[in-house]
Design a protein around this motif. Structure first.
Motif, short mmCIF file in Angstrom:
data_model
loop_
_atom_site.label_atom_id
_atom_site.label_comp_id
_atom_site.label_asym_id
_atom_site.label_seq_id
_atom_site.Cartn_x
_atom_site.Cartn_y
_atom_site.Cartn_z
N UNK A 232 -8.76 -57.61 -27.10
CA UNK A 232 -7.57 -56.51 -27.69
C UNK A 232 -5.68 -57.18 -27.25
N UNK A 233 -6.07 -58.06 -26.22
CA UNK A 233 -4.99 -58.17 -25.55
C UNK A 233 -4.66 -59.45 -26.92
N UNK D 210 -10.66 -48.52 -24.03
CA UNK D 210 -10.13 -50.03 -24.45
C UNK D 210 -9.07 -50.76 -23.46
N UNK D 211 -8.24 -50.05 -23.42
CA UNK D 211 -7.27 -50.39 -22.82
C UNK D 211 -7.06 -49.66 -21.79
N UNK D 212 -5.80 -50.75 -20.81
CA UNK D 212 -5.95 -50.59 -19.35
C UNK D 212 -4.46 -50.14 -18.44
N UNK D 213 -3.63 -50.22 -19.57
CA UNK D 213 -2.21 -49.18 -19.31
C UNK D 213 -1.84 -48.01 -19.52
N UNK D 239 -11.36 -44.59 -13.71
CA UNK D 239 -10.40 -46.10 -12.33
C UNK D 239 -9.53 -46.43 -12.72
N UNK D 240 -9.55 -46.25 -13.87
CA UNK D 240 -7.58 -47.20 -14.28
C UNK D 240 -6.66 -46.01 -14.33
#
Lengths: 303, 249, 266, 384, 329
Positions: A232-233, D210-213, D239-240
């Motif tokens: 993804x990144x 699937x993202x983190x932000x 959790x994020x």
């Protein structure tokens, strides 16, 4: 208003991650014209190595260096390991294939990406790993109504410092000029006495090292890492690279930052679910009107 | 005294095409040697072979008795040969200063010497000093040519290879640049000059070789060559005209 | 306008009026006028960087000029796409040979016939009889062209694998396969040896005689230029500095200066 | 007597099928497990595999079924993809010795797979497939041991607003088949209250998995000032979300769905932030009061060192158990017999997750839900 | 044409017949699982052939091909479940829908070069996938996808519902596509595509309309991918966005490059590699993809032009089909 500020800071944070990864893409592309699909996995691997170091060296690190010291140690270690692995991958998977042209190298890069990703899965297991919360500094600030953490500030500062260092190396030193010259014209560069192999060695050391440090920062910032996250990144960073004009390093940095901010603003003011659509639309529009990216130079083809 | 550069029966192939078919020449220390010939005669091939850019099929290139065959280009520079390539090939998105610094890449550890070399280049080409912060792609053709020569001089070479320095330049500029080439030579640098502009080149060189289709057809001292009718024919096709004239009449 | 008309009524085939092309501030071609007459070999000469190839690229539609017109026959073709210009009847070759490297020699020539054929996707997939007939015609024409340039022995070889001189001839054959009225050749003899050059010259003369073509030529080899041209134009720094028959050009002091340079005063 | 007869028939059939196998009578009964052994849900697949192995081991330790035959688990990997899921199902139905299948994790993977099981008449019991539609297809051979999204949604609507005295409710999902389904069903269950005006749904939106932000949606959430915030996606994002929400000053109680909170959640968010987070869930393994559960978890822990971190593997174990139970009770491995038996005669059979029974559609009867909370020590306990 | 090649010709022809024969009798001897594996091999072969038109024949870097595949699959799924149109009737409809989509999205970007085109196709593929997830106009079912798709039929009593019938359906389509593609390859259109791949400028100067032919390749490639999507949707009876990820596009890219650009037997080998290899090595469990990646690298090291690169001029396996029909050539 404060919300907009917060969104922009969030955008810059994520954008600086994209930018640091994009630099690795851009350097490799500039010199070798190769889309290094494995670069996103260098980033993941760095993140996992940093995690391992923090978990297994946690007691030692925190007692001797404090929380911030632990972070820096993890980043440096991960960077060193990845510099080594980057060169290894280049020697094993890319160098034998250069003479055959660009397309086979793309497949090889995809293969390397699969290998790295699955090696991570085999070594650390398929589940999410979590950076231990107690090892991560967690101080909140509220400045003029803007919520921000110290970690976020540190990450932003660190990213900009790293970008600054790279910018300095590439733009201000003779060796950096040598890299740019090699990217422009390999043969003429060799007439200057520049050893092509050394340049390759350098970009495959520095690119993955930067990726690894980004990986540790991402791990610290979000705490949670997974073996598939590099994909993804990597895709976003590649997008940033193109947005900025491929092979153009300052372009890649700006491309990353712009992408991060666009993404956050798109999510905030259009729709969170449609934000990536928004980002890719912008990319396509940019390329329709500026076929060589925002900062790319128009190269007239010699006929 | 043995010659500085000896080329002995050099053959170069591009795939199946034979670009140089066994040529021999030599250059003494302090000399300017001109290699003349039409487009496609193999002049640039010769220069690139000396620089190590092209693999040598057979024959030898020796500099002061040291064989240069198979040595990569970046090491040839260290041995004291540098090239100003055809079409200038300045690094267009780098500044003039950066281009010059790259010329001294092999000496980059020796700050003092690089500074001296740069001063020498600036005294030869004062315009470059004015333009040192400018991107080299924005220079005019003549300035780019000066930069290319200056860049080659930065490594303080014993032998300078100049590939078509007059290419695409206005005659007045050509005169200027040729004057500087003479100056460089008088400061002690040997020069191998590849040129289409035969009169110009011979006015400068001590001796010359004429390349035709990968072989040396004529050679001799400059004065000999200048008076040689064959040169004019090789360039302007006098023989064909005569033949045509014979046919039509 | 058919070929026959052109042959019987000698007239201009190509005319450029005030052609100007600028690259990022650099004037590559400056107000260039020329007229090429039916059935002649018109050569364009001049030192490197004089703008000859740029003129060619403007004429054949690869570049759009900043000013001026290109008239082909009676038609203004300024700014048209390359493939349109080919279909009007101008074919060209390139200074550095541009063949379809990984295709066979025959296929290279067949590509030239593309613009003279019509078969679409469906008729190709279902192989309708019209398409078959057309395909047979393309093949016949291409086979005859390959024989004409004497490359039948390389028929099924990849273009990149044949000798350099043959590649030059192949590129000319490909251009001829487009059935042009005007053939535009950019340094056809460069890289050829003396013998091959002789053959080429003979071939070009024969073309003019037998196929009533017109040829526009850039050439460095003065043996060729002086040997076969009907008319020569000299360019320097984007401008035309002289025009005339070969004898005139050979003795023109400005040309000698542009080529050989003046003796240095000093 | 009847059982003996069946046994005899099975024995004869087996002997005919495997003429060269002298020990045919002792051949194990093979039960398939289709799960995501590789791919993004690989850890779930791994735990399901381990759970089924433990379940089989416990059965075998007690002497097996059908009078002494061992139970064997045959695992096929569906990589968590629909296409591979279809292939995996075909692979299992193609193996004549596989009598029934535990299948699978993920509704969108189950969908094509269960079509194949249905076509080839093989009993298949889903363990991590909660989409309502799966059991609305009038399939004969499809069952599930887990609950459905709508029952959980109903549980939320019935208990949560009132527990927190909440008027303004935010629902966030993760745009996966599961998360979105649960969110929609919860919204549906809230409808009477929304119509009556007793509660307000002030936020209903998706995040990208699937993202983190997630700072952006969380900032929007913060501005809406909800009283309670229900997230129906998976723990990784949960959790994020919690970490980032607390960072930017979202203070309202967090309630996760049954995929949201587990030990991994606590590990990632850290105890400080995780404590006080709620979730609606089927009873967790550790809270199962049943002796079967205690026995199972002990065996699991002995072998793998820790108990499963998510509830789903336990349902897989129960699926295996109930298949084995049905085979043992009917003495048959015939799919029709088993399906009939499971549908009509299984009722209140003790399982690890409590008494097992199926509705006419094949849904688990009476799956209880609890509201859990993370305590001071990071343990997930039933909220009082 | 036949001169000096008769020996080769004969043995190649019999080899071809042998392979076709094996394909025909194969499903009668194996279990449904292996038939289904061969079915998915067929799907990938069709997808590989479709991408080959864009990537192999014209040399355009298309890393968003799964987007076209998705358009085909979702067109079928939506029209079938909402309007009840039979699947086989939708086969051409899906192809046309994907083709029109390709025409619309590719027209403005067709002038981009190499890697810029590559990233734009990636973006296009991602936009399609994300749009499917976000359920525009409540059509795509969001992440759930669309389910309850029928078996292929024309609406009458003839229904394809067993593995073996699916197998023949897909392979008949693959064979028809191969015949069509070979004819295209040997027509002025195929040659024009190859010319563009070899040298765009020279192609333009030989009278080929570069832009239109590039667009044509995208449209035909997309249409063929749309056909694959149609059959895929009905085989799984459900479609969901995760089947059309960037990863899928990458794998299609690898099919073409591993097999050999523009080579039809190569594409079949590449498709076999991509679809069969992970199945064969499934017992390796977690090491499976590791091995897969390594093999990809090794293949590029030892066969950079692909396993079976397209041969030109000499005797060629696939040109047999056309030669058998076009005896006059």
């Amino acid at each position: 208003m404060q919300v907009v500020f917060e969104q922009i800071i969030n955008g810059l944070t994520i954008g600086s991650f994209y930018a640091l990864i994009a630099l690795g893409y851009s350097m490799v592309y500039g010199v070798l014209k190769l889309i290094n699909f494995a670069h996103g996995d260098f980033f993941t691997l760095g993140s996992y190595l940093g995690y391992t170091l923090l978990v297994f060296g946690s007691a030692f690190i925190t007692t001797h260096f404090g929380l911030w010291g632990g972070m820096v140690a993890a980043m440096l270690m991960a960077a060193m390991c990845l510099a080594f692995i980057g060169v290894l991958v280049e020697r094993a998977a890319y160098r034998p294939i250069y003479p055959a042209g660009r397309l086979p190298a793309v497949v090889s890069a995809l293969g390397a990406s699969i290998v790295l990703q699955n090696a991570i899965m085999v070594i650390w297991g398929p589940r999410y790993q979590a950076y231990p919360a107690k090892l991560i500094p967690n101080i909140h600030l509220n400045i003029w109504g803007i919520n921000i953490t110290v970690l976020q500030i540190v990450i932003l500062v660190l990213s900009f410092v790293l970008m600054g260092i790279l910018y300095y190396i590439i733009q201000k030193t003779v060796f950096g000029a040598a890299i740019r010259a090699t990217a422009l014209d390999k043969d003429t560069a060799s007439l200057m006495g520049i050893n092509f192999n050394k340049v390759i060695f350098f970009i495959f050391t520095l690119g993955p090292a930067l990726g690894a440090m980004t990986g540790v920062m991402v791990g610290m910032y979000y705490r949670q890492i997974s073996f598939t996250m590099g994909w993804n990144y990597g895709l976003k960073a590649f997008t940033a690279t193109i947005l900025g004009g491929i092979g153009n390093l300052p372009g890649a940095m700006f491309g990353g930052l712009i992408l991060g901010v666009l993404e956050m603003l798109g999510a905030a003011y259009i729709s969170a679910a449609w934000k990536d659509v928004f980002v890719f639309m912008i990319l396509i529009l940019v390329l329709i009107f500026r076929p060589n990216g925002l900062f790319g130079e128009k190269i007239a083809e010699k006929v | 005294m043995a010659p500085l550069l000896i080329i002995d029966d050099l053959q170069i192939h591009y795939g199946a095409i034979e670009a140089l078919k066994g040529i021999s020449l030599y250059l003494d220390e302090g000399e300017i040697v001109a290699v003349l010939g039409a487009n496609g005669a193999g002049k640039t091939t010769l220069i690139n072979a000396i620089s190590g850019l092209l693999p040598i099929s057979s024959g030898n290139v020796t500099l002061e008795g040291n064989r240069l065959n198979g040595i990569p280009p970046y090491e040839i520079v260290q041995k004291g040969i540098s090239q100003s390539p055809e079409g200038r090939k300045v690094f267009s998105t780098l500044t003039v200063d950066e281009n010059l610094n790259l010329g001294a890449y092999t000496q980059r550890k020796k700050k003092q010497e690089v500074g001296d070399a740069k001063e020498r280049v600036f005294s030869l080409f004062p315009i470059l000093r004015e333009r040192r912060r400018q991107l080299s792609g924005t220079l005019s053709g003549g300035e780019q040519q000066m930069l290319a020569i200056g860049r080659a001089l930065m490594s303080s070479p014993r032998l300078l290879l100049l590939d078509e320095p007059s290419l695409g330049l206005a005659p007045i500029l050509v005169n200027h640049i040729f004057g500087i080439i003479r100056e460089i030579n008088s400061q002690g640098t040997s020069i191998l000059l590849v040129e289409q502009n035969a009169h110009k080149a011979l006015s400068l060189a001590h001796k010359g070789y004429v390349l035709e289709n990968g072989v040396i057809s004529t050679s001799g001292s400059s004065s000999e060559l200048k008076s040689n009718r064959k040169i004019q024919e090789a360039y302007l096709g006098g023989s064909a005209l005569k033949r045509k004239g014979n046919q039509t009449t | 306008m058919s070929k026959g008309d052109l042959h019987t009524t000698p007239e201009r085939v190509l005319e450029t009026r005030g052609l100007t092309k600028i690259f990022g501030g650099l004037i590559a071609v400056n107000n260039f006028d020329a007229t090429v007459k039916k059935g002649e070999i018109f050569s364009l000469i001049g030192p490197n960087g004089a703008g000859k190839t740029t003129v060619f690229n403007v004429v054949t539609g690869i570049y759009k000029p900043e000013a001026g017109q290109v008239i082909f026959g009676e038609k203004d073709i300024t700014g048209r796409k390359p493939h349109q210009i080919v279909s009007f009847g101008i074919a060209r070759t390139f200074q550095n040979i541009r063949l379809f490297q990984n295709m066979t020699c025959l296929e290279n020539i067949m590509a030239g016939q593309h613009c003279r054929a019509k078969a679409g996707v469906w008729s190709s997939i279902f192989s309708f009889s019209a398409q078959k007939k057309e395909e047979r015609r393309i093949r016949e024409i291409s086979e005859s062209r390959i024989e004409q340039v004497g490359l039948e022995r390389f028929r099924d070889e990849l273009a990149k694998n044949i000798p350099y001189g043959s590649q030059r001839m192949l590129e000319i054959a490909r251009a001829l396969a487009t059935e042009p009225m005007l053939l535009v050749l950019d340094e056809p003899s460069s890289g050829l040896n003396a013998g091959e050059t002789e053959v080429l010259m003979g071939f070009l003369k024969e073309l003019i005689e037998k196929e009533h073509l017109t040829i526009l030529l850039i050439e460095h080899d003065m043996n060729v230029v002086m040997g076969i041209s009907d008319k020569v134009a000299v360019m320097d720094e984007g401008k035309k500095i002289a025009e005339g028959n070969p004898e005139e050009i050979y003795n023109n002091p400005r040309v000698i200066e542009a080529y050989l340079g003046t003796e240095e005063e000093a | 007597m009847k059982i003996m007869k069946h046994l005899l028939i099975v024995g004869i059939i087996l002997c005919v099928l495997m003429p060269f196998n002298a020990t045919a009578a002792e051949k194990p009964v093979v039960i398939g497990l289709q799960g995501p052994i590789t791919g993004p849900w690989a850890y779930e697949g791994e735990m399901a595999k381990q759970s089924c192995e433990i379940a089989a081991q416990l059965i075998n330790e007690k002497g097996g079924i059908l009078g002494g035959r061992m139970v064997e688990v045959r695992v096929v990997d569906d990589a968590g993809e629909p296409k591979t899921g279809a292939l995996a199902a075909t692979k299992l139905v193609g193996q004549k010795d596989v009598v029934a299948s535990v299948s699978t994790y993920g509704s969108s993977i189950c969908e094509p797979a269960s079509n194949i099981y249905e076509k080839f008449k093989k009993v298949n019991i889903g363990y991590g497939v909660t989409a309502v539609r799966l059991t609305q297809r009038d399939f004969k051979y499809f069952f599930r041991t887990c609950g459905r999204d709508d029952s959980q949604g109903k549980f939320f609507a019935d208990s949560v607003p009132q527990k927190f005295g909440a008027k303004k409710i935010a629902i966030m999902h993760d745009n996966t088949a599961f998360g979105k389904g649960l969110a929609e069903d919860t919204k549906g269950a809230l409808k009477p209250m929304l119509d009556a005006g007793t509660v307000e749904l002030i936020y209903f939106d998706a995040i990208t998995p699937g993202e983190k932000d997630f700072h952006v949606p969380l900032t929007q959430l913060r501005e809406k000032k909800p009283d309670v915030w229900y997230f129906t996606g998976y723990y990784a994002e949960a959790a994020l979300l919690v970490t980032q929400a607390r960072e930017i000053g979202v203070t309202c109680p967090f309630v996760g769905g049954n995929a949201a909170i587990n030990n991994e959640f606590v590990k990632i968010a850290g105890i400080d932030l995780a404590k006080g987070c709620y979730m609606t869930n089927e009873p967790l393994p550790a809270d199962l009061p049943y002796k079967e559960a205690k026995e199972f978890l002990k065996a699991y822990k002995d072998k793998f060192g820790e108990i499963p971190s998510s509830p789903w593997p336990i349902y897989a174990a129960d699926a295996l158990n109930i298949i084995a139970y049905a085979i043992d009770k009917t003495g048959s491995v015939d799919s029709d017999v088993l399906a009939e038996y499971l549908r009509n005669d299984v009722n209140g059979v003790p399982g690890i997750t409590g008494p097992i029974g199926f509705t006419a559609q094949g849904d688990r009867e009476g799956v209880p839900f609890y509201l859990y909370v993370v305590d001071e020590n990071g343990n997930i306990v039933i909220s009082k | 044409m036949e001169r000096e090649k008769t020996g080769f010709f004969g043995s190649q022809q019999s080899l071809l017949f042998a392979i076709v024969g094996i394909f025909i009798i194969y499903p009668f001897f194996v279990s449904n699982y292996y038939i289904d594996v061969a079915f998915f091999f067929g799907i990938y072969a069709l997808l590989g052939l479709s991408l080959n038109i864009v990537l192999g024949e014209v040399g355009l870097f298309d890393l968003g091909h799964a987007g076209f595949y998705a358009i085909g699959a979702y067109t079928t799924a939506i029209l079938n479940t909402k309007l009840g149109i039979p699947i086989l009737v939708l086969l051409p409809v899906s192809a046309i829908a994907a083709g029109i989509f390709a025409y619309i999205v590719c027209s403005p970007i067709i002038h981009l070069r190499g890697d810029y085109l590559c990233i734009v196709t990636i973006g296009m593929g991602e936009i399609v996938r994300l749009a499917l997830i976000n359920n525009p106009f409540d059509l795509t079912g969001g992440p759930n996808g669309v389910y309850g798709i029928d078996f292929p039929s024309f609406g009458g009593p003839f229904v394809i519902d067993s593995s073996i019938e699916y197998y023949f359906l897909i392979w008949i389509i693959v064979v028809l596509s191969i015949i069509g593609l070979i004819r295209l390859q040997n027509s002025r259109i195929g040659r024009a595509w190859n010319c563009i791949r070899e040298d765009e400028v020279a192609a333009g100067s030989s009278g080929i309309d570069v832009k239109s032919y590039k667009l044509l390749a995208f449209v035909i490639g997309a249409a063929l991918a749309g056909v694959a999507g149609n059959i895929y949707a009905s085989k799984l009876m459900a479609v969901s966005p995760e089947s059309f990820s960037f990863w899928e596009s990458c794998m299609l890219f690898c099919i073409v490059l591993i097999g050999g650009m523009g080579s039809i037997p190569g594409i079949l080998i590449g498709a076999a590699f991509i679809s069969l290899f992970p199945e064969i090595f499934r017992p390796f469990a977690m090491y499976r993809m590791l091995v897969f990646g390594l093999v990809m690298i090794l293949m590029m090291m030892f066969r950079p032009g692909g396993v079976w690169p397209r041969k030109r001029g000499g005797p060629e396996f696939v040109s047999l089909l056309s030669r058998m029909r076009k005896k006059d050539v």
